[in-house]
Write a protein that holds these residues in place. Structure first.
Motif, PDB file in Angstrom:
ATOM      1  N   ILE A  53      38.421 -23.425  58.054  1.00  0.00           N
ATOM      2  CA  ILE A  53      39.847 -22.960  57.566  1.00  0.00           C
ATOM      3  C   ILE A  53      40.761 -23.505  58.765  1.00  0.00           C
ATOM      4  O   ILE A  53      40.621 -22.824  59.877  1.00  0.00           O
ATOM      5  N   THR A  54      41.471 -24.337  58.702  1.00  0.00           N
ATOM      6  CA  THR A  54      42.196 -24.829  59.639  1.00  0.00           C
ATOM      7  C   THR A  54      43.844 -24.337  60.036  1.00  0.00           C
ATOM      8  O   THR A  54      44.532 -24.848  60.661  1.00  0.00           O
ATOM      9  N   GLU A  55      44.096 -23.115  59.205  1.00  0.00           N
ATOM     10  CA  GLU A  55      45.318 -22.496  59.262  1.00  0.00           C
ATOM     11  C   GLU A  55      45.254 -21.119  59.447  1.00  0.00           C
ATOM     12  O   GLU A  55      44.274 -20.446  58.829  1.00  0.00           O
ATOM     13  N   TRP A  56      46.073 -20.410  60.026  1.00  0.00           N
ATOM     14  CA  TRP A  56      46.190 -18.941  60.300  1.00  0.00           C
ATOM     15  C   TRP A  56      46.963 -18.365  59.118  1.00  0.00           C
ATOM     16  O   TRP A  56      48.392 -18.595  59.187  1.00  0.00           O
ATOM     17  N   LYS A  57      46.727 -17.710  58.202  1.00  0.00           N
ATOM     18  CA  LYS A  57      47.276 -17.165  57.111  1.00  0.00           C
ATOM     19  C   LYS A  57      47.078 -15.490  57.051  1.00  0.00           C
ATOM     20  O   LYS A  57      46.195 -15.281  56.200  1.00  0.00           O
ATOM     21  N   PRO A  58      47.467 -14.714  57.785  1.00  0.00           N
ATOM     22  CA  PRO A  58      47.256 -13.519  57.953  1.00  0.00           C
ATOM     23  C   PRO A  58      47.291 -12.864  56.466  1.00  0.00           C
ATOM     24  O   PRO A  58      46.475 -11.992  56.429  1.00  0.00           O
ATOM     25  N   ILE A  59      48.100 -13.157  55.590  1.00  0.00           N
ATOM     26  CA  ILE A  59      48.470 -12.768  54.386  1.00  0.00           C
ATOM     27  C   ILE A  59      48.121 -13.398  53.323  1.00  0.00           C
ATOM     28  O   ILE A  59      47.061 -12.881  52.540  1.00  0.00           O
ATOM     29  N   HIS A  60      48.540 -14.630  52.982  1.00  0.00           N
ATOM     30  CA  HIS A  60      48.051 -15.233  52.209  1.00  0.00           C
ATOM     31  C   HIS A  60      46.509 -15.990  52.188  1.00  0.00           C
ATOM     32  O   HIS A  60      45.945 -16.051  51.175  1.00  0.00           O
ATOM     33  N   GLY A  61      46.053 -15.750  53.241  1.00  0.00           N
ATOM     34  CA  GLY A  61      44.862 -16.073  53.569  1.00  0.00           C
ATOM     35  C   GLY A  61      43.710 -15.307  52.972  1.00  0.00           C
ATOM     36  O   GLY A  61      42.481 -15.561  52.808  1.00  0.00           O
ATOM     37  N   VAL A  62      44.002 -14.357  52.476  1.00  0.00           N
ATOM     38  CA  VAL A  62      43.249 -13.235  51.760  1.00  0.00           C
ATOM     39  C   VAL A  62      42.546 -13.899  50.319  1.00  0.00           C
ATOM     40  O   VAL A  62      41.490 -13.707  49.900  1.00  0.00           O
ATOM     41  N   THR A  98      30.379 -24.347  51.237  1.00  0.00           N
ATOM     42  CA  THR A  98      29.603 -23.396  51.762  1.00  0.00           C
ATOM     43  C   THR A  98      29.955 -22.882  53.300  1.00  0.00           C
ATOM     44  O   THR A  98      29.840 -21.797  53.619  1.00  0.00           O
ATOM     45  N   ILE A  99      30.421 -23.732  54.163  1.00  0.00           N
ATOM     46  CA  ILE A  99      31.041 -23.334  55.341  1.00  0.00           C
ATOM     47  C   ILE A  99      32.467 -22.600  55.467  1.00  0.00           C
ATOM     48  O   ILE A  99      32.645 -21.568  56.182  1.00  0.00           O
ATOM     49  N   TYR A 100      32.956 -22.962  54.391  1.00  0.00           N
ATOM     50  CA  TYR A 100      34.423 -22.217  54.102  1.00  0.00           C
ATOM     51  C   TYR A 100      34.171 -20.990  53.688  1.00  0.00           C
ATOM     52  O   TYR A 100      34.820 -19.825  54.414  1.00  0.00           O
ATOM     53  N   TRP A 101      33.085 -20.643  52.844  1.00  0.00           N
ATOM     54  CA  TRP A 101      33.135 -19.001  52.575  1.00  0.00           C
ATOM     55  C   TRP A 101      32.454 -18.177  53.529  1.00  0.00           C
ATOM     56  O   TRP A 101      32.760 -17.121  53.851  1.00  0.00           O
ATOM     57  N   TRP A 102      31.835 -19.001  54.702  1.00  0.00           N
ATOM     58  CA  TRP A 102      31.547 -18.028  55.805  1.00  0.00           C
ATOM     59  C   TRP A 102      32.731 -17.713  56.706  1.00  0.00           C
ATOM     60  O   TRP A 102      32.803 -16.422  56.883  1.00  0.00           O
ATOM     61  N   GLU A 103      33.342 -18.569  57.109  1.00  0.00           N
ATOM     62  CA  GLU A 103      34.643 -18.443  57.508  1.00  0.00           C
ATOM     63  C   GLU A 103      35.431 -17.321  56.985  1.00  0.00           C
ATOM     64  O   GLU A 103      36.296 -16.521  57.550  1.00  0.00           O
ATOM     65  N   TRP A 104      35.817 -17.657  55.631  1.00  0.00           N
ATOM     66  CA  TRP A 104      36.606 -16.667  54.823  1.00  0.00           C
ATOM     67  C   TRP A 104      36.084 -15.427  54.723  1.00  0.00           C
ATOM     68  O   TRP A 104      36.823 -14.439  55.112  1.00  0.00           O
ATOM     69  N   SER A 105      34.842 -15.126  54.781  1.00  0.00           N
ATOM     70  CA  SER A 105      34.136 -13.834  54.828  1.00  0.00           C
ATOM     71  C   SER A 105      34.358 -13.386  56.222  1.00  0.00           C
ATOM     72  O   SER A 105      34.806 -11.901  56.093  1.00  0.00           O
ATOM     73  N   HIS A 106      34.216 -13.735  57.130  1.00  0.00           N
ATOM     74  CA  HIS A 106      34.564 -13.440  58.604  1.00  0.00           C
ATOM     75  C   HIS A 106      36.045 -12.888  58.700  1.00  0.00           C
ATOM     76  O   HIS A 106      36.213 -11.930  59.086  1.00  0.00           O
TER      77      HIS A 106
END
Length: 377
Positions: A53-62, A98-106
């Motif tokens: 995930i290459t952007e920081w989206k504190p709200i929308h990133g949920v 697969t790698i996206y879901w790990w980072e999103w979960s974190h």
């Protein structure tokens, strides 16, 4: 004793203990979520998912991608960073997911920690269930959590432009701050457990117990450097390292200080030495406390701590010898947190709980509360 006197002396104390118990349970829950967050962070690192995930989206990133077009948009952003170009070129969209879901979960867990901490804090505060000495401690923890979120993005940003992985300096800092939050949360929670006043354990034992907490945090930082450099993938022998107890070439980089942060050989050697030092100090502490106060809860806690450190050292050696399989690596990371929790709980028990608060009423019959404050760790 009159009914009024009984009410003044006993009911506030009962309410106070009930409030402390509620706050304590809440803080233990927060610590448990932080524990899970650190483990998911470790899995994210071990699967090399942290830059997906290459952007920081504190709200929308949920909200994760919900359509094929959105997934493709995220994948195209990932394709622009060096990690894809140099390591994962040709990766399929399913592989990226697969790698996206790990980072999103974190990141979701990180947001969850903020929610689990901040919302109950507001409720406890507004309902008057927090003693004054607790408020700055809890606000400090909240501030550390906010800082940790910024450090997390600072870490990720280090791997988006010129590197194929994040900076080991920033990774170790991110991990250590998370562990400081974990330790501080447990320290405050454990201080709310009713227990005899401080002073049972000798002063040397109390100082050693705090020193063990500090050494554990330093060892975790060193482990973060090892992870960031992937230094555990080389020199996979023990007790010898590169054929010697003290390998040559430890200070081969100039200036010398860089060896302790950038040399695979030196960083792993220092991490090994840190483990030996921590193991020695914990057993010395356990023996001293056992001699000073045999067959006490405190002496038993010191021995449990020493055994936990020994077990963690064994897991570390196994992880190294087997060239860092993901299951053992995660077990080693969990072991570090368990050692830290054990060290904090043990040290806090030697200092006793927070002083009992006293509710006073004005002689004129006023009903306002005034909490008696005492110096407390």
């Amino acid at each position: 004793m009159s009914t009024l006197a009984y009410s003044l002396e006993h009911e506030p104390a009962t309410g106070r203990e009930r409030d402390r118990r509620a706050v304590r349970v809440w803080l233990y829950a927060v610590a448990l979520v932080v524990f899970a967050l650190v483990l998911v962070g470790g899995a994210t690192r071990l699967t090399e998912s942290g830059l997906s995930i290459t952007e920081w989206k504190p709200i929308h990133g949920v909200i994760p991608p919900l359509s094929t077009a959105e997934w493709q948009e995220e994948f195209e952003l990932y394709k622009k960073i060096p990690q894809y170009e140099q390591i994962n070129r040709g990766m399929s969209l399913d592989g990226f997911k697969t790698i996206y879901w790990w980072e999103w979960s974190h990141r979701l867990l990180a947001r969850g920690v903020g929610f689990v901490f901040a919302l109950p804090l507001v409720v406890f505060w507004l309902s008057g269930r927090l003693e004054p000495f607790l408020k700055p401690r809890l606000v400090g923890l909240l501030g550390l959590g906010g800082l940790q979120g910024a450090i997390g993005w600072w870490m990720v940003a280090s791997g988006l432009a010129e590197r194929t992985e994040v900076s080991q300096y920033r990774l170790a800092t991110h991990l250590t701050i998370a562990c400081i939050i974990f330790a501080a949360t447990l320290w405050v929670a454990r201080g709310l457990v009713p227990r005899p006043a401080a002073g049972r354990a000798p002063g040397l034992s109390r100082r050693l117990a705090l020193g063990i907490v500090a050494l554990t945090l330093v060892q975790i930082y060193l482990g973060g450097l090892v992870a960031g450099l992937r230094a555990g993938l080389i020199y996979n022998t023990w007790p010898l390292m590169d054929g010697a107890l003290v390998p040559s070439g430890l200070l081969s980089i100039e200036p010398v200080w860089r060896n302790f942060f950038e040399s695979h050989l030196t960083v792993q050697f220092v991490h090994r030495c840190g483990a030996y030092l921590l193991l020695t100090v914990t057993f010395v502490h356990a023996l001293l406390l056992w001699r000073a106060a045999p067959r006490t809860r405190e002496a038993g806690g010191a021995m449990i701590l020493a055994i936990a450190v020994l077990a963690q050292a064994g897991i570390g050696v196994a992880t190294l010898l087997m060239v860092v399989p993901i299951d053992l690596a995660l077990m080693h990371q969990a072991g570090g947190l368990i050692v830290l929790a054990t060290a904090v709980i043990h040290a806090r028990s030697l200092y006793g709980g927070y002083p009992a608060a006293v509710v006073e009423r004005a002689a004129s019959g006023g009903s306002g509360k005034a909490w008696q404050r005492s110096r407390a760790p």
